[in-house]
Design an enzyme around this catalytic site. Sequence first.
Site, PDB file in Angstrom:
ATOM      1  N   HIS A 118       0.843  -1.194   0.000  1.00 12.77           N
ATOM      2  CA  HIS A 118       0.000   0.000   0.000  1.00 12.77           C
ATOM      3  C   HIS A 118       0.878   1.245   0.000  1.00 12.77           C
ATOM      4  O   HIS A 118       0.700   2.138  -0.825  1.00 12.77           O
ATOM      5  CB  HIS A 118      -0.938  -0.016   1.208  1.00 12.77           C
ATOM      6  CG  HIS A 118      -1.516   1.321   1.548  1.00 12.77           C
ATOM      7  ND1 HIS A 118      -2.405   1.979   0.712  1.00 12.77           N
ATOM      8  CD2 HIS A 118      -1.326   2.148   2.608  1.00 12.77           C
ATOM      9  CE1 HIS A 118      -2.731   3.143   1.259  1.00 12.77           C
ATOM     10  NE2 HIS A 118      -2.084   3.281   2.411  1.00 12.77           N
TER      11      HIS A 118
ATOM     12  N   ASP B 284       6.353  21.306 -26.842  1.00  8.90           N
ATOM     13  CA  ASP B 284       6.307  19.972 -26.246  1.00  8.90           C
ATOM     14  C   ASP B 284       7.347  19.955 -25.138  1.00  8.90           C
ATOM     15  O   ASP B 284       7.936  20.991 -24.818  1.00  8.90           O
ATOM     16  CB  ASP B 284       6.624  18.884 -27.296  1.00  8.90           C
ATOM     17  CG  ASP B 284       6.024  17.537 -26.912  1.00  8.90           C
ATOM     18  OD1 ASP B 284       6.390  17.021 -25.838  1.00  8.90           O
ATOM     19  OD2 ASP B 284       5.178  17.015 -27.656  1.00  8.90           O
TER      20      ASP B 284
ATOM     21  N   TRP C 261       7.156   0.158   3.829  1.00  8.78           N
ATOM     22  CA  TRP C 261       7.637   0.865   2.636  1.00  8.78           C
ATOM     23  C   TRP C 261       9.015   1.467   2.902  1.00  8.78           C
ATOM     24  O   TRP C 261       9.710   1.874   1.981  1.00  8.78           O
ATOM     25  CB  TRP C 261       6.658   1.956   2.181  1.00  8.78           C
ATOM     26  CG  TRP C 261       6.796   3.285   2.860  1.00  8.78           C
ATOM     27  CD1 TRP C 261       6.368   3.592   4.112  1.00  8.78           C
ATOM     28  CD2 TRP C 261       7.398   4.478   2.327  1.00  8.78           C
ATOM     29  NE1 TRP C 261       6.672   4.897   4.398  1.00  8.78           N
ATOM     30  CE2 TRP C 261       7.299   5.481   3.318  1.00  8.78           C
ATOM     31  CE3 TRP C 261       8.006   4.809   1.109  1.00  8.78           C
ATOM     32  CZ2 TRP C 261       7.791   6.772   3.152  1.00  8.78           C
ATOM     33  CZ3 TRP C 261       8.485   6.094   0.942  1.00  8.78           C
ATOM     34  CH2 TRP C 261       8.375   7.063   1.955  1.00  8.78           C
TER      35      TRP C 261
ATOM     36  N   SER D  73      13.016   5.813 -14.096  1.00  9.66           N
ATOM     37  CA  SER D  73      11.906   6.565 -14.681  1.00  9.66           C
ATOM     38  C   SER D  73      11.808   7.956 -14.074  1.00  9.66           C
ATOM     39  O   SER D  73      11.687   8.955 -14.789  1.00  9.66           O
ATOM     40  CB  SER D  73      10.607   5.788 -14.461  1.00  9.66           C
ATOM     41  OG  SER D  73       9.508   6.638 -14.580  1.00  9.66           O
ATOM     42  N   SER D  74      11.865   8.028 -12.748  1.00  8.64           N
ATOM     43  CA  SER D  74      11.724   9.335 -12.089  1.00  8.64           C
ATOM     44  C   SER D  74      12.859  10.273 -12.467  1.00  8.64           C
ATOM     45  O   SER D  74      12.646  11.455 -12.701  1.00  8.64           O
ATOM     46  CB  SER D  74      11.756   9.183 -10.580  1.00  8.64           C
ATOM     47  OG  SER D  74      10.632   8.545 -10.145  1.00  8.64           O
TER      48      SER D  74
ATOM     49  N   HIS E 120      13.032  11.738   3.159  1.00  7.47           N
ATOM     50  CA  HIS E 120      12.386  12.980   3.540  1.00  7.47           C
ATOM     51  C   HIS E 120      12.163  13.927   2.363  1.00  7.47           C
ATOM     52  O   HIS E 120      11.048  14.386   2.164  1.00  7.47           O
ATOM     53  CB  HIS E 120      13.047  13.698   4.713  1.00  7.47           C
ATOM     54  CG  HIS E 120      12.237  14.897   5.042  1.00  7.47           C
ATOM     55  ND1 HIS E 120      11.095  14.838   5.800  1.00  7.47           N
ATOM     56  CD2 HIS E 120      12.303  16.142   4.575  1.00  7.47           C
ATOM     57  CE1 HIS E 120      10.517  16.000   5.801  1.00  7.47           C
ATOM     58  NE2 HIS E 120      11.230  16.829   5.068  1.00  7.47           N
TER      59      HIS E 120
ATOM     60  N   GLU F 270      11.713  13.081  -0.477  1.00  7.51           N
ATOM     61  CA  GLU F 270      10.634  12.411  -1.205  1.00  7.51           C
ATOM     62  C   GLU F 270       9.252  12.897  -0.760  1.00  7.51           C
ATOM     63  O   GLU F 270       8.368  13.110  -1.576  1.00  7.51           O
ATOM     64  CB  GLU F 270      10.756  10.900  -1.013  1.00  7.51           C
ATOM     65  CG  GLU F 270       9.549  10.080  -1.436  1.00  7.51           C
ATOM     66  CD  GLU F 270       9.345  10.051  -2.932  1.00  7.51           C
ATOM     67  OE1 GLU F 270      10.319  10.289  -3.661  1.00  7.51           O
ATOM     68  OE2 GLU F 270       8.207   9.807  -3.360  1.00  7.51           O
TER      69      GLU F 270
ATOM     70  N   TYR G 247       8.496  15.755   0.339  1.00  5.85           N
ATOM     71  CA  TYR G 247       8.249  17.090  -0.227  1.00  5.85           C
ATOM     72  C   TYR G 247       8.057  17.027  -1.731  1.00  5.85           C
ATOM     73  O   TYR G 247       7.361  17.861  -2.311  1.00  5.85           O
ATOM     74  CB  TYR G 247       9.354  18.065   0.179  1.00  5.85           C
ATOM     75  CG  TYR G 247       9.255  18.373   1.657  1.00  5.85           C
ATOM     76  CD1 TYR G 247       8.082  18.929   2.169  1.00  5.85           C
ATOM     77  CD2 TYR G 247      10.261  18.052   2.534  1.00  5.85           C
ATOM     78  CE1 TYR G 247       7.938  19.155   3.518  1.00  5.85           C
ATOM     79  CE2 TYR G 247      10.135  18.284   3.897  1.00  5.85           C
ATOM     80  CZ  TYR G 247       8.968  18.829   4.381  1.00  5.85           C
ATOM     81  OH  TYR G 247       8.821  19.041   5.713  1.00  5.85           O
TER      82      TYR G 247
ATOM     83  N   SER H  58      -1.771  27.061  -5.708  1.00  7.22           N
ATOM     84  CA  SER H  58      -1.439  28.457  -5.972  1.00  7.22           C
ATOM     85  C   SER H  58      -2.001  28.935  -7.310  1.00  7.22           C
ATOM     86  O   SER H  58      -2.050  30.138  -7.568  1.00  7.22           O
ATOM     87  CB  SER H  58       0.080  28.654  -5.982  1.00  7.22           C
ATOM     88  OG  SER H  58       0.621  28.286  -4.746  1.00  7.22           O
TER      89      SER H  58
ATOM     90  N   HIS I 289      14.852  13.188  11.429  1.00 11.52           N
ATOM     91  CA  HIS I 289      13.694  13.294  12.319  1.00 11.52           C
ATOM     92  C   HIS I 289      12.829  12.038  12.259  1.00 11.52           C
ATOM     93  O   HIS I 289      11.928  11.867  13.062  1.00 11.52           O
ATOM     94  CB  HIS I 289      12.864  14.558  12.068  1.00 11.52           C
ATOM     95  CG  HIS I 289      12.201  14.627  10.731  1.00 11.52           C
ATOM     96  ND1 HIS I 289      12.058  15.795  10.050  1.00 11.52           N
ATOM     97  CD2 HIS I 289      11.626  13.700   9.955  1.00 11.52           C
ATOM     98  CE1 HIS I 289      11.425  15.584   8.912  1.00 11.52           C
ATOM     99  NE2 HIS I 289      11.147  14.313   8.839  1.00 11.52           N
ATOM    100  N   HIS I 290      13.099  11.168  11.286  1.00 10.54           N
ATOM    101  CA  HIS I 290      12.413   9.877  11.263  1.00 10.54           C
ATOM    102  C   HIS I 290      13.129   8.868  12.157  1.00 10.54           C
ATOM    103  O   HIS I 290      12.688   7.729  12.281  1.00 10.54           O
ATOM    104  CB  HIS I 290      12.352   9.334   9.839  1.00 10.54           C
ATOM    105  CG  HIS I 290      11.556  10.207   8.919  1.00 10.54           C
ATOM    106  ND1 HIS I 290      10.204  10.077   8.765  1.00 10.54           N
ATOM    107  CD2 HIS I 290      11.912  11.252   8.138  1.00 10.54           C
ATOM    108  CE1 HIS I 290       9.760  10.987   7.911  1.00 10.54           C
ATOM    109  NE2 HIS I 290      10.791  11.724   7.518  1.00 10.54           N
TER     110      HIS I 290
ATOM    111  N   THR J  40       6.666  27.035   5.145  1.00 16.95           N
ATOM    112  CA  THR J  40       5.353  26.462   4.870  1.00 16.95           C
ATOM    113  C   THR J  40       4.265  27.400   5.374  1.00 16.95           C
ATOM    114  O   THR J  40       3.241  27.597   4.703  1.00 16.95           O
ATOM    115  CB  THR J  40       5.195  25.085   5.538  1.00 16.95           C
ATOM    116  OG1 THR J  40       6.403  24.350   5.352  1.00 16.95           O
ATOM    117  CG2 THR J  40       4.051  24.324   4.929  1.00 16.95           C
TER     118      THR J  40
ATOM    119  N   LYS K 159       3.499  30.117   2.989  1.00 14.29           N
ATOM    120  CA  LYS K 159       2.580  29.719   1.922  1.00 14.29           C
ATOM    121  C   LYS K 159       1.133  29.777   2.381  1.00 14.29           C
ATOM    122  O   LYS K 159       0.262  30.320   1.692  1.00 14.29           O
ATOM    123  CB  LYS K 159       2.918  28.302   1.469  1.00 14.29           C
ATOM    124  CG  LYS K 159       4.162  28.269   0.641  1.00 14.29           C
ATOM    125  CD  LYS K 159       4.487  26.878   0.214  1.00 14.29           C
ATOM    126  CE  LYS K 159       5.523  26.912  -0.889  1.00 14.29           C
ATOM    127  NZ  LYS K 159       4.963  27.309  -2.179  1.00 14.29           N
TER     128      LYS K 159
ATOM    129  N   ARG L 151       1.944   1.358  14.913  1.00 16.08           N
ATOM    130  CA  ARG L 151       1.546   1.118  13.534  1.00 16.08           C
ATOM    131  C   ARG L 151       2.035  -0.258  13.081  1.00 16.08           C
ATOM    132  O   ARG L 151       2.793  -0.912  13.786  1.00 16.08           O
ATOM    133  CB  ARG L 151       2.085   2.219  12.623  1.00 16.08           C
ATOM    134  CG  ARG L 151       3.574   2.424  12.708  1.00 16.08           C
ATOM    135  CD  ARG L 151       4.024   3.707  12.027  1.00 16.08           C
ATOM    136  NE  ARG L 151       4.009   3.578  10.586  1.00 16.08           N
ATOM    137  CZ  ARG L 151       4.869   4.203   9.773  1.00 16.08           C
ATOM    138  NH1 ARG L 151       5.806   5.007  10.268  1.00 16.08           N
ATOM    139  NH2 ARG L 151       4.775   4.061   8.475  1.00 16.08           N
TER     140      ARG L 151
END
Lengths: 544, 371, 286
Positions: free
Chosen positions: A91, A120, A156, A184-185, A268, A270, A272, A283, A317-318, A343, A346, A465
């Site tokens: 998931h 293009d 994950w 790909s990315s 991390h 990722e 964002y 926006s 921080h993880h 943030t 924004k 979790r």
Amino acid sequence: MAPKIPQQSPLQHSDTVATAGGIPQHAAHPTGWRRWVLTTNHKEIGTLYLIFSLTMFFVGGIFALVVRAELFQPGLQLVEPEFFNQMTTMHGLIMVFAAVMPAFTGLANWMIPLQIGAPDMALPRLNNFSFWLLPVSFTLLLSTLLMPGGGPNFGWTFYAPLSTTYAPSSTTFFILALHIAGISSILGAINIIATILNMRAPGMRLMDMPLFVWTWLITAFLLIAVMPVLAGVITMMLMDINFGTSFFDAGGGGDPVLFQHLFWFFGHPEVYIMILPAFGIVSAIIPTFARKPLFGYASMVYATAAIALLSFLVWAHHMFVVGLPLVAELFFMYSTMLIAVPTGVKIFNWVTTLFRGSISFESPMLFALAFVVLFTIGGFSGLMLAISPADFQYHDTYFVVAHFHYVLVPGAIFAIMAGVYYWLPKWTGHYPNETLAKWHFWFSVIGVNLTFFPMHFAGLAGMPRRIPDYALQFADFNFVSSIGAFFFGASQLLFVLVIVLCVRGGKKAPAKAWEGAVDLEWTVPSPAPLHTFETPPVFQSTDK
Amino acid sequence: MRLWQRPLVFGAGLLSSAACFAQSWNMPIGVTNVSREIHGLHMTIFWICVVIGVLVFGAMFYSLFRYRQSRGAKAAHFHENTKIEILWTVIPVLILVGMAIPATATLKNMYDASDAELDVMITGQQWRWRYEYLGENVAFNSNLSTPRSQIGGEEDRGEHYLLEVDEPLVLPINRKIRFLMTSDDVIHSWWVPDLAVKQDTIPGFINENWVKINEPGIYRGQCAELCGLDHGFMPVVVQAMEENAFDDWLAERKKVAEQEAQGVGREWEMDELMARGESVYQSICASCHQPEGQGSPPAFPSLAGNQQLINDLDWHLDKVINGVSGAAMPAFRNTLNPVEIAAVVTYTQNAWGNETEEIVQPARVADQVEP
Amino acid sequence: MSSTGYYVPPTSRWPILGSLAIGLMMAGLGAQLVYGSATLLIVIGALSIIAVMTFWFRDVISESHLGLYDSQMDRSFRWGMGWFIFSEVMFFAAFFGALFYVRMFAIPWLGGEGAKGVSALLWPNFIAEWPLLNPPDTSVPSPEQVFSPWQLPLVNTLLLVTSSITLTISHEALKTGNRSLCRNWLAGTVLLGCCFIFIQGVEYYEAYQHYGITLEAGIFGSTFFILTGFHGVHVIIGTLILIVMLARVMRGHFEDSQHFAFEASCWYWHFVDVVWLGLFIFVYVV
Ligand code: HEA
Ligand code: HEA
Ligand code: CUA
Ligand SMILES: [Cu+2]
């Protein structure tokens, strides 16, 4: 920053570009499936990405529903713990890598050339390659579920050594699939950067670009910086599993925590990557429906850049409870807290854009507004997690699950949906059915909160979790979450319905489908013809 | 509670908690000074966020309401204001600094494990905890004690469903206790909310943490890091005692340990070993190799009817003593004593139709473990 | 320029075929590693990838010859290549990061120093040192000795640095239209590249035969091989690219002012060179 409509029509409806000798050109544009498979057109590739992403959202969603169904009541009812772990893992992986990221890339493909007046993407063949790697990658990934020993079951975040020494044998395939997705990315991001830097209409300076383009420029930079690190760390895993190295094994002088440092250096940024383009979409939408220019365009750009740069400095921080030295703990706590500042800028800009506007509530706007509120709630819980001592209590509980679903589901997913409703008229030439869209919106808002709000309480009360069964005091929260999840999931069928109806017909949309819309994409007809801006439009910025 | 009643109760809970934030909805205050500090931090940040939220959403909903197009609002055109932009950058920074100061103090305190009066080694294993009172020669494993029949739903679930163990970690109150935390296999995380201790156990490394409990009682928690199949079934239970009671308990355990050590020297009977072996097997091995020894291939080999095992006792002993490196099978040389190893091997040799009639004496195991 | 603007290529079958080829190779690789029986699949996959690349680049070259590319297209390629190399830098950064982390944190901790020094309780006889000749777990094989940087590695360093210089000379020659000079220096560069690969091969042979440095030999072997190995793969790829460039130069491809393929190859080669310098310093010298 409304651009002047270009003098000459920017559109050439001819189906051909140069027909210089030898190489067959658009003249023989293939039809049927070959048109889609072989295409080099950014709009078609964008559509492919979006369809892929939506499909994968459903696949990932069904996995989530398996999780939620098992957690509906205490006890083991439906699935074995082993399969439960695979569902949780898949998931997360599918939602992150196959639903949210491709959705944003799809939107980028469709909209960036239109928003900057380019014919293009910069490298169209490469573009198609980036896309087709995805189905290949995720076919391989999903096929691991059928392999002996089962698919990935280590979350994950696949922490070593659970994902190396103790992993099912299919892990090697999982690594290779992730490599393909990574390629790909990276290629997709390279293409997007090249397009933005090189293909803008004459006269469009960087600070004239719509924010969706800006946020994607920065996102693409993040992608190119961190996807290779992911590739590196999964390669080390591959070596530990298959070639006896000891990167993540203390016995040989390595360290399992090294895995986490490398993973989160990718992981991390990722997260964002999954939110910056969403900021861009919101926006665009809020000024359109407030009929008022975006407040603080420049500070939006700087804030995005600041978030991106800070995102390289906060990864641990993880890992507050893995036993970091005190200085590291403090450094990562402070740097993480700092992200609240840009943030916040924004959020304040959006709210001030609404202030003294002339606001209407079409479906894109509803999703964008829900985004602002619910993302902020997710941001607040993020800030709480950032307080390292408190994270000793929050970490690896449903409080974290609540946090990231608030920033991802009513965050990233709602922004994607807002974008889809916003640009559907441009893509199909028809407005989406507003009544159904509003139902979809209200069901989604209710469903999302019903699903994820109780998780805050479950987490604070002590529910870890990634568990298939839980103590009795968490029963009520889980009961509500599960009902909410099925409700939210079912409402997404409405989303598909609206899209299908909209493709097949509906109220005709003019070039400028929304009264307050300003960017270049609204100067081409709706639906946008296959080829647009073959002669660059002349862009004149209205000075801010 | 019936299913249909739950939403009602939940709704009632929501209402009542709005006023008082009931205990089971929120982080526990806990029974250590650190846990209190953390709870305080948590509530402070929470309320700051609530206030900011009210202000921001207030302004937003005011605008949405007041400047609706349907109400005839005409859009203004301003789009910049340096002063206010600086203001809303600086104010959040100040708020954050205000949060960071107490957080830093608490964190420093949490990291100071010096001057402890008792060292306890906590080792995570798939899927149990092992506790060792360093220097006291007392060590034991702590397994989930909730019967599988409750998990499967054949039996009613008890009050402490999934949060109960066969042997809790016993600690004295009012003494500073240092934890040394490590793991034998994958990463686990030892967590008791009431003690506000959550620390990952990293195989091959040791993390330090400490606790000083203020009140006697039983405190429950769980493994908080995904550690494989039975991650959800790896509870932690701490029993905090008055200091005297603890000292008595420890002395008692020491005596038992000494008796056990003496047991290594004597000849054991088959029946004794089988009985002891069964209990070891069921509490340690069954989570992987299953209660009837059937395993769950290919991940976990079956032991019942395993030809190699039946034919080669030395091989069998070696597997149990030294484990299989690179696979999930742990080495039990340090975690089970010679009596236990001898018993469990004898049991495996003779249970479920294996019937080899082999008896392994603890002395033989001790010889293999020592060098 | 014969057309109205930026060239958008027609439909192409190479992207989808390329994806499938990669999928094939990865599936083969996985099956080989897990079940040990898929060499054929890997070979087919790898060959298909090479074939697709050949056809794809052939299309690009002929489009370029037809004059379909303008200066804007040229810039697209430049941005593309530049960011690609940046991604490669980050790929190596992960491995260097692992090396630094292990040397600065993990090993001292295991040996009893620093913030997590208590860990030494688990490894009472372990002594923290680098190069790590005695891994904490004594059952892990250990290297007997490590390479002196001032023998083969130094030779390799000189080879690669020289090759960067020769390549630059070759490039300058191309810019001034001196084809034979360009060809000769390029050929020299390729030769230097091959020498490097050969010497690296010798070193690996020595490592396994006489030094006890293997993939299994603890973290020293792991970091040594992952860094030098991926670097070696990059040298091989770089050399192949240069060989292709050599062939193209000999066929009279490229213009004095427009030859981005050649330039991109140079960038790549210089990048590989710089990575080596980092390797030389951090893997061999200090
Ligand atoms: C889109 C994705 C996304 C986003 C945007 C964020 C945003 C943030 N996240 Fe989150 N996060 C995740 C996705 C995301 N996160 C995921 C997926 C995980 C779990 C991974 C896993 O373990 O599986 C995670 C986990 C995670 C953790 C680890 C928790 C743990 O495992 O113990 C932490 C800890 O610091 C954290 C912090 C933050 C912070 C501080 C922000 C900030 O960016 C938020 C900033 C926003 C605001 C603060 C609100 C608006 C601001 C204002 C209104 C201004 C004024 C406010 C103040 C001054 C307070 N996140
Ligand atoms: C962008 C990312 C994203 C998104 C969109 C979601 C969406 C959802 N997520 Fe999750 N989630 C993650 C990212 C995401 N998630 C990550 C990264 C993790 C961590 C994984 C880990 O621990 O390793 C996680 C973990 C996670 C957990 C914790 C699992 C555990 O710890 O064991 C749960 C539990 O409830 C959950 C639930 C949900 C639900 C109900 C949705 C819903 O929003 C889904 C809604 C969609 C559908 C339901 C499908 C569409 C509808 C149909 C198919 C129609 C048919 C349906 C009906 C008729 C009902 N997610
Ligand atoms: Cu042990 Cu989770
Ligand atoms: Cu993060």
